[in-house]
Design an enzyme around this catalytic site. Structure first.
Site, PDB file in Angstrom:
ATOM      1  N   GLU A   9      10.830 -20.800 -12.550  1.00  0.00           N
ATOM      2  CA  GLU A   9      11.205 -21.843 -13.509  1.00  0.00           C
ATOM      3  C   GLU A   9      11.856 -21.192 -14.719  1.00  0.00           C
ATOM      4  OE1 GLU A   9       8.022 -24.430 -14.586  1.00  0.00           O
ATOM      5  OE2 GLU A   9       7.563 -24.993 -12.509  1.00  0.00           O
ATOM      6  N   GLU A  17       1.060 -22.265 -10.725  1.00  0.00           N
ATOM      7  CA  GLU A  17       0.589 -21.713 -11.989  1.00  0.00           C
ATOM      8  C   GLU A  17      -0.936 -21.602 -12.065  1.00  0.00           C
ATOM      9  OE1 GLU A  17       4.228 -23.008 -14.933  1.00  0.00           O
ATOM     10  OE2 GLU A  17       2.622 -24.450 -14.645  1.00  0.00           O
TER      11      GLU A  17
END
Length: 692
Positions: free
Chosen positions: A352, A278
């Site tokens: 995710e 991320e």
């Protein structure tokens, strides 16, 4: 996985194989799917000229003509006709979910022996881009399990339950701070045996996606970065700053050498590796992600590389030539617009899919509807989107490894990482599990494995503390204190071979001979004492405290606890714990500090076994260590601890740190694995933090 403000917490190409080719090669007999489907095995066609009909039969002649004329229709019609709906992603028509029949029984680490191509992407005119595994079309059904949050004795149980639910892949982070607790000293033993976890997954028939960091977020202390990196405030974390990447390189030298032989093309189960985590939500150095990409390649990573970012951050987090994946909480039609700007010819992967969320102390318990989870996963499958359920099994933030958030004020993540996941913290089935298993069972051509038995649980008799030691009595059994003119942060204490202190508490002592306005900057919370008398509390928002006038010199004591370093946002750069600046009374700096480190490692509790403990008094409000005995019988089982009428503290079982408890909730019990209990008597130690 990380939380953002205002959000709730995605070589050579091989030719597409024949639709009737069995994944295991010649001799394989695929099972007929229930009710037919696009993957059904075609009926056998008898060669023309069999003895059942004369060669010159007019009937046979016309059948030959009809066969030739209608052959394309016949070959395309082995599957029943299906209704189609428009693919929201690419405009292509896709069959309804009920028509899918996936045959993955031969696409497992146990069956694929001859390997050369690994996980790849393919794009053909007239179809959505898709993954292939050794040339066979492949959809990733992934579930996250973090080995470091699950007792090693239960790894196999949790992985078997993942397989029995219908998943084909397990994903896991790798926590740098746990694997390299001191510079150059690596720990891959016991509960941190990454290689054993990966090999166990392979034995069960699961592929592995590895997410090695160096930063992982994961609601773990400092996002998995070692706290010693905070010793030098000039070192910029998650950048190509020399001090940071030199530390990363030394860690990767060791870590990657342990997993390189576990890659797909080496015969192992690792089919993909993530480049950091991320970064689009952090993005302070455009050269950082390409640097990590090359760091992995140079050390022998040959499998598919990918990045992972929140939907709106993918433009900043992706690397050219690396598969970009995204993270999301639900299926949205507009969620892929940024992803398409960086790659239109690659399959979509949701790295995710958040099926729950984590809890922080003092907040409400987070839950997510099981029906919503099932419906979202159904949408992924309809549109041929690979996905990873985060979390399939969350586990526990044992010890002091929990992270924290700080968007308005500091809030530590609770000990449980149950996450409202598909399996509970203790490995029990949930509504989400049964809904997903039913869904997967309806689209898989091979029956799912039987459900593993639940881990046995037990209710044990209540126990009371029999002995205690006030903190002040314990000081003599700690390591030698640090003597310093000024306060020193936890990370900069000259202990642990120059690596400082990562977790726990620090006690600062200095003599004062007058009262007044005390000012101190502490992280995260501190109890202030005059000798052994409690004066008050300091934290991030309360930095001043009135010290009463004293008739003679007293010992000022400030006991500071690290309640978890922030694991997300730019604030990771400033997460030094303890006293992080001068301490003043009436604007006059105090000097001459004695500093005690209270890391509370297992070796410390072994030492306390041989010291004289006092009988527990009727009442005592100060910080102290309490001891009790839990009698588990001849066959210990899993259980949960509830500390009635206890305000705040920690629990150690036979020297193992189960984590924090706190009356403010939402967590009310601590998970105690039966695998960590001894037959019969077990030592329960509970450091209690007094007035917190």
């Amino acid at each position: 996985m990380c939380r953002r403000p205002g959000s709730v917490p995605l070589a050579a190409q091989s030719p597409r194989p024949s639709p009737w080719r069995c994944p295991a090669g010649p001799g394989c007999v695929p099972r007929l799917p229930r009710g037919g489907g696009s993957s059904a095995r075609p009926p056998l066609l008898q060669p023309v000229g069999m003895a059942s009909r004369p060669r010159s039969s007019p009937c046979l002649f016309w059948k030959r003509i009809l066969c030739i004329f209608f052959l394309p229709c016949i070959l395309s019609g082995f599957s029943p006709r299906v209704k189609h709906k428009k693919n929201l992603l690419s405009g292509k028509a896709q069959p309804q979910l009920s028509q899918y029949r996936f045959i993955w029984s031969r696409l497992t680490p146990l069956e694929l022996r001859n390997r050369s191509m690994g996980l790849q992407t393919e794009s053909r005119v007239g179809s959505n881009p898709y993954f292939t595994l050794e040339g066979h079309k492949f959809l990733i059904f992934g579930g996250s399990i973090h080995y470091f949050r699950v007792p090693r004795e239960y790894w196999r149980d949790r992985l078997l339950k993942l397989k029995a639910c219908g998943f084909n892949t397990v994903t896991t982070y790798v926590p740098w701070n746990l694997h390299e607790p001191e510079r150059g000293r690596f720990d891959f033993s016991g509960n941190l045996d990454l290689e054993a976890f990966v090999l166990t997954a392979a034995e069960i028939g699961l592929w592995v996606i590895l997410r090695p960091g160096p930063y992982i977020c994961s609601e773990i202390d400092l996002g998995g970065l070692p706290s010693r990196l905070l010793q030098d405030p000039q070192v910029n974390l998650r950048t190509t700053d020399k001090g940071f990447v030199e530390a990363v390189d030394k860690y990767f030298d060791h870590l990657i050498s342990r997993v390189v032989h576990l890659q797909y093309r080496k015969g192992g189960p690792i089919i993909a590796v993530q480049v950091e985590n991320e970064y689009g939500s952090f993005y302070k150095d455009k050269d950082y992600m390409p640097y990590l990409q090359q760091a992995l390649l140079k050390r022998g990573i040959v499998e598919l590389l990918l990045t992972s970012d929140n939907v709106d951050d993918v433009l900043k987090g992706y690397i050219k030539g690396v598969l970009a994946t995204i993270n999301m909480k639900k299926f949205r039609k507009d969620a892929f617009q940024h992803l398409y700007k960086v790659q239109r010819d690659k399959p979509i992967m949701i790295m995710e899919y958040w099926v729950g969320w984590f809890d922080t102390w003092g907040s409400k318990h987070e839950v997510k509807d099981a029906g919503d989870v099932k419906n979202t996963v159904s949408e992924f499958i309809k549109f041929e989107i690979s996905f990873n359920v985060y979390m399939f099994h969350g586990g526990t933030n044992f010890g002091f490894i929990n992270g924290a958030i700080n968007f308005v004020k500091h809030a530590g993540v609770v000990t449980s990482y149950d996450y409202d996941a598909v399996l509970t913290e203790a490995g029990d089935y949930t509504k989400k599990y049964f809904k997903l298993r039913k869904l997967f069972g309806s689209i898989l051509a091979v029956p799912l494995p039987p459900l593993p038995e639940l881990t046995p649980k037990a209710v044990y008799p209540s126990t009371r503390s029999s002995h205690y030691l006030p903190l002040w009595d314990v000081l003599q059994y700690l390591d030698e204190p640090v003597m310093s003119k000024m306060p020193v942060s936890m990370e900069n204490l000259p202990i642990n071979n120059g690596n400082g202190q990562s977790y726990g508490l620090v006690l600062y002592e200095t003599p004062i001979c007058s009262g007044g306005q005390l000012h101190a900057h502490v992280r995260d919370v501190a109890q202030v004492f005059l000798n052994e008398t409690t004066i008050g509390i300091l934290d991030d928002s309360i930095r001043n405290l009135k010290i009463p006038e004293v008739k003679e010199c007293q010992l000022l004591r400030i006991l500071v606890e690290n309640q978890g370093r922030v694991n997300f946002s730019w604030k990771i750069q400033n997460q030094q714990k303890g006293l992080t600046g001068p301490v003043t009374i009436n604007n006059i700096s105090l000097e001459g500090f004695t500093i005690y480190s209270l890391e509370m490692k297992m070796s410390f509790f072994k030492r306390l076994r041989y010291v004289p403990w006092r009988p527990v008094p009727n009442s005592y409000s100060g910080p102290a260590f309490y001891r009790a005995t839990l009698r588990a019988g001849s066959s210990p089982k899993d259980t949960f601890l509830r500390l009635l009428n206890w305000n705040y503290g920690f629990v150690f079982i036979n020297g193992r740190n189960l984590g924090r408890y706190w009356i403010i909730g939402p967590q009310e019990t601590l998970y105690l694995p039966g695998a960590w209990l001894h037959p019969e008597d077990n030592e329960v130690s509970t450091p209690r933090a007094g007035q917190l």
